[in-house]
Design an enzyme around this catalytic site. Structure first.
Site, PDB file in Angstrom:
ATOM      1  N   LYS A   1       0.799  -1.033   0.084  1.00  0.00           N
ATOM      2  CA  LYS A   1       0.075   0.132  -0.175  1.00  0.00           C
ATOM      3  C   LYS A   1       0.840   1.256  -0.225  1.00  0.00           C
ATOM      4  O   LYS A   1       0.613   2.517  -0.602  1.00  0.00           O
ATOM      5  CB  LYS A   1      -0.727   0.070   1.533  1.00  0.00           C
ATOM      6  CG  LYS A   1      -1.824  -0.974   1.270  1.00  0.00           C
ATOM      7  CD  LYS A   1      -3.241  -0.839   0.572  1.00  0.00           C
ATOM      8  CE  LYS A   1      -4.156  -1.897   0.363  1.00  0.00           C
ATOM      9  NZ  LYS A   1      -5.384  -1.774   0.055  1.00  0.00           N
TER      10      LYS A   1
ATOM     11  N   LYS B   1      -1.945  -9.805  -7.414  1.00  0.00           N
ATOM     12  CA  LYS B   1      -3.300 -10.252  -7.017  1.00  0.00           C
ATOM     13  C   LYS B   1      -4.359  -9.184  -7.661  1.00  0.00           C
ATOM     14  O   LYS B   1      -4.049  -8.231  -8.108  1.00  0.00           O
ATOM     15  CB  LYS B   1      -3.474  -9.893  -5.465  1.00  0.00           C
ATOM     16  CG  LYS B   1      -4.715 -10.259  -4.893  1.00  0.00           C
ATOM     17  CD  LYS B   1      -4.660  -9.847  -3.327  1.00  0.00           C
ATOM     18  CE  LYS B   1      -5.208  -8.366  -3.307  1.00  0.00           C
ATOM     19  NZ  LYS B   1      -5.891  -7.998  -2.261  1.00  0.00           N
TER      20      LYS B   1
ATOM     21  N   LYS C   1      -9.260  -4.266  -6.658  1.00  0.00           N
ATOM     22  CA  LYS C   1     -10.144  -3.452  -6.882  1.00  0.00           C
ATOM     23  C   LYS C   1      -9.829  -2.080  -7.174  1.00  0.00           C
ATOM     24  O   LYS C   1     -10.340  -1.289  -7.555  1.00  0.00           O
ATOM     25  CB  LYS C   1     -11.491  -3.403  -5.741  1.00  0.00           C
ATOM     26  CG  LYS C   1     -11.228  -3.045  -4.429  1.00  0.00           C
ATOM     27  CD  LYS C   1     -12.530  -3.091  -3.628  1.00  0.00           C
ATOM     28  CE  LYS C   1     -12.553  -4.136  -2.585  1.00  0.00           C
ATOM     29  NZ  LYS C   1     -12.189  -3.725  -1.428  1.00  0.00           N
TER      30      LYS C   1
HETATM   31  P1  ATP Z   1      -7.670  -3.727  -2.160  1.00  0.00           P
HETATM   32  O1  ATP Z   1      -7.594  -4.317  -3.586  1.00  0.00           O
HETATM   33  O2  ATP Z   1      -8.424  -2.392  -2.296  1.00  0.00           O
HETATM   34  O3  ATP Z   1      -6.540  -3.745  -1.481  1.00  0.00           O
HETATM   35  P2  ATP Z   1      -9.186  -5.992  -1.246  1.00  0.00           P
HETATM   36  O4  ATP Z   1      -9.978  -6.293  -2.157  1.00  0.00           O
HETATM   37  O5  ATP Z   1      -7.642  -6.841  -1.265  1.00  0.00           O
HETATM   38  O6  ATP Z   1      -8.783  -4.578  -1.370  1.00  0.00           O
HETATM   39  P3  ATP Z   1     -11.054  -6.341   0.770  1.00  0.00           P
HETATM   40  O7  ATP Z   1     -12.032  -5.864   0.178  1.00  0.00           O
HETATM   41  O8  ATP Z   1     -11.137  -6.077   2.337  1.00  0.00           O
HETATM   42  O9  ATP Z   1      -9.440  -6.160   0.208  1.00  0.00           O
HETATM   43  O10 ATP Z   1     -10.926  -8.003   0.699  1.00  0.00           O
HETATM   44  C1  ATP Z   1     -12.071  -8.606   1.281  1.00  0.00           C
HETATM   45  C2  ATP Z   1     -11.817 -10.183   1.124  1.00  0.00           C
HETATM   46  O11 ATP Z   1     -11.598 -10.466  -0.303  1.00  0.00           O
HETATM   47  C3  ATP Z   1     -10.477 -10.746   1.736  1.00  0.00           C
HETATM   48  O12 ATP Z   1     -10.997 -11.950   2.427  1.00  0.00           O
HETATM   49  C4  ATP Z   1      -9.354 -10.995   0.692  1.00  0.00           C
HETATM   50  O13 ATP Z   1      -8.498 -12.029   1.080  1.00  0.00           O
HETATM   51  C5  ATP Z   1     -10.436 -11.299  -0.451  1.00  0.00           C
HETATM   52  N1  ATP Z   1      -9.846 -11.145  -1.656  1.00  0.00           N
HETATM   53  C6  ATP Z   1      -9.576  -9.627  -2.161  1.00  0.00           C
HETATM   54  N2  ATP Z   1      -8.802  -9.986  -3.552  1.00  0.00           N
HETATM   55  C7  ATP Z   1      -8.657 -11.267  -3.503  1.00  0.00           C
HETATM   56  C8  ATP Z   1      -7.908 -11.955  -4.706  1.00  0.00           C
HETATM   57  N3  ATP Z   1      -7.674 -11.280  -5.764  1.00  0.00           N
HETATM   58  N4  ATP Z   1      -8.331 -13.264  -4.622  1.00  0.00           N
HETATM   59  C9  ATP Z   1      -8.619 -14.079  -3.706  1.00  0.00           C
HETATM   60  N5  ATP Z   1      -9.196 -13.400  -2.492  1.00  0.00           N
HETATM   61  C10 ATP Z   1      -9.216 -12.106  -2.609  1.00  0.00           C
END
Ligand code: ATP
Ligand code: LTN
Length: 362
Positions: free
Chosen positions: A147, A229, A232
């Site tokens: 981040k 990864k 969003k």
């Molecule tokens: P950002 O991308 O803004 O950092 P994020 O999507 O990683 O946000 P959260 O919205 O809090 O963060 O994620 C919610 C859940 O989705 C968590 O359990 C996270 O592990 C899961 N998650 C997020 N991205 C992935 C991915 N690419 N593959 C699998 N699980 C994911």
């Protein structure tokens, strides 16, 4: 007035002037049955439009586990402001996320769905736990480093202590199980370490939570850079949003980065793009990777991308339809969130009071 929650159930027991009241959930809120089910907690940030990664890695698993556990699903808006958010958009996204939880199959009558900022216990426990967390531990967090690289102009203290707030979320309710994507393993580990440290000093206050990582798709990768990864907060073409229209999903899948070979085989190192598409299909269509490799023997990347688009569209269309209906009644969503926040606050007192007593605040 003392408030107790009978362990392993959501029965709230009030003792007020020697009058004992037993309440199952709240009058209009979640009707949690008294039972011996374990407690599950998870959260998603309303920090952008949810992606296929959020769905496969987290929300889909919530769905599979909701009958087996007493479930608490939180819209973690306090975590979201570690990155700058536009207030009116955040307000809308909180509701959108609550609606997506329900549209994805989470029963709002059985599961406690609420917003983190409406329950002050999260912030209160966060502070106590900050005092039981070492900077050396936080310095090791890879998400913080990622981040910082992404937002060099806003390296704030909240971003740094983010894992402590996440630990507070989990420990506040005596959580047994935390379903998350594999990127959250390190955060879950630090939550366990903090809880173990606190228990070591004060006795058994916190339940030590276990993580739950699904079988397939625990790390869905970016379509434009399959070594990263799917996120969003990345560029539009790198992710599929849960609310993307079918033609947008097809277009994004068509553009997904693969490699210069033609063979369809699972190999995360040599063929990360193809492997990602195979994993997406396998996770959503319940077929093994081996079966898919056989199915695609002699076929081309175009076929694989078409199949991936079909499977994703089939999974997301019913959710999108339901989501639209729910968003048409924002008053219902807000009322549900308000009532559930009251229930969650009451539940949080059990552990918070215990913590305060132990450390000398009571
Ligand atoms: P950002 O991308 O803004 O950092 P994020 O999507 O990683 O946000 P959260 O919205 O809090 O963060 O994620 C919610 C859940 O989705 C968590 O359990 C996270 O592990 C899961 N998650 C997020 N991205 C992935 C991915 N690419 N593959 C699998 N699980 C994911
Ligand atoms: N940090 C998580 C979101 C989150 C969470 C939680 C997940 C905040 N608090 C408690 C599980 C339990 C993420 O995925 N970025």
């Amino acid at each position: 007035m003392d408030i107790y929650v009978i362990p392993r159930s959501f029965t709230v027991l009030y003792i007020y002037d020697n009058i004992v009241l037993l309440v199952l959930g709240t009058k209009e809120g979640v009707k949690m049955q008294e039972n011996t089910k374990k407690i599950l907690f998870s959260g998603v940030q309303p920090s952008g439009t949810l992606t296929l990664g959020n769905y496969i890695g987290a929300i889909r698993n919530f769905n599979l586990l909701q009958d087996e556990y007493n479930c608490i699903f939180c819209v973690v808006d306090m975590h979201a402001i570690t990155v700058r958010q536009e207030p009116s958009l955040l307000r809308r996204r909180r509701l959108e996320l609550a609606a997506l939880y329900i549209a994805s199959g989470l029963d709002p009558e059985k599961n406690l769905i609420y917003c983190q900022s409406q329950v002050s216990g999260h912030a209160e426990l966060n502070w106590v736990l900050c005092c039981f967390t070492y900077m050396g531990e936080l310095n090791r967090m890879t998400q913080f480093k990622d981040k910082v690289a992404k937002h060099p102009d806003n390296i704030n203290a909240g971003l740094y202590t983010y894992p402590v707030l996440m630990a507070a979320d989990i420990l506040l309710f005596g959580t047994d199980l935390v379903p998350v994507g594999s990127d959250q393993k390190q955060h879950l580990e630090i939550a366990r370490d903090i809880a173990t440290r606190f228990n070591g000093i004060y006795g058994d206050v916190f339940t030590i939570p276990d993580g739950y990582f699904g079988k397939a798709g625990t790390r869905v990768m970016s379509l434009s850079d399959p070594l990263r990864k799917m996120s969003k907060s990345d560029t539009e073409d790198s992710f599929i949003a849960m609310l993307d229209e079918p033609d947008v999903i097809r277009r994004k899948m068509k553009r997904a980065v693969t490699d210069s070979e033609t063979e369809i085989r699972f190999d995360r190192e040599q063929k990360p793009g193809v492997s990602n598409l195979l994993e997406i299909i396998s996770a959503l269509d319940n077929v093994s990777i081996e079966q898919l490799e056989q199915e695609f023997a002699g076929k081309g990347y175009g076929d694989l991308k078409n199949r991936a688009a079909d499977v994703v569209i089939a999974a997301l269309e019913p959710i999108q339809h339901e989501h639209k209906k729910l968003m048409a009644d924002k008053a219902y969503l807000q009322t549900m969130l308000d009532k559930n926040a009251e229930t969650a606050s009451k539940l949080s007192y059990r552990i918070l009071n215990k913590v305060y007593r132990k450390i000398g605040f009571r």
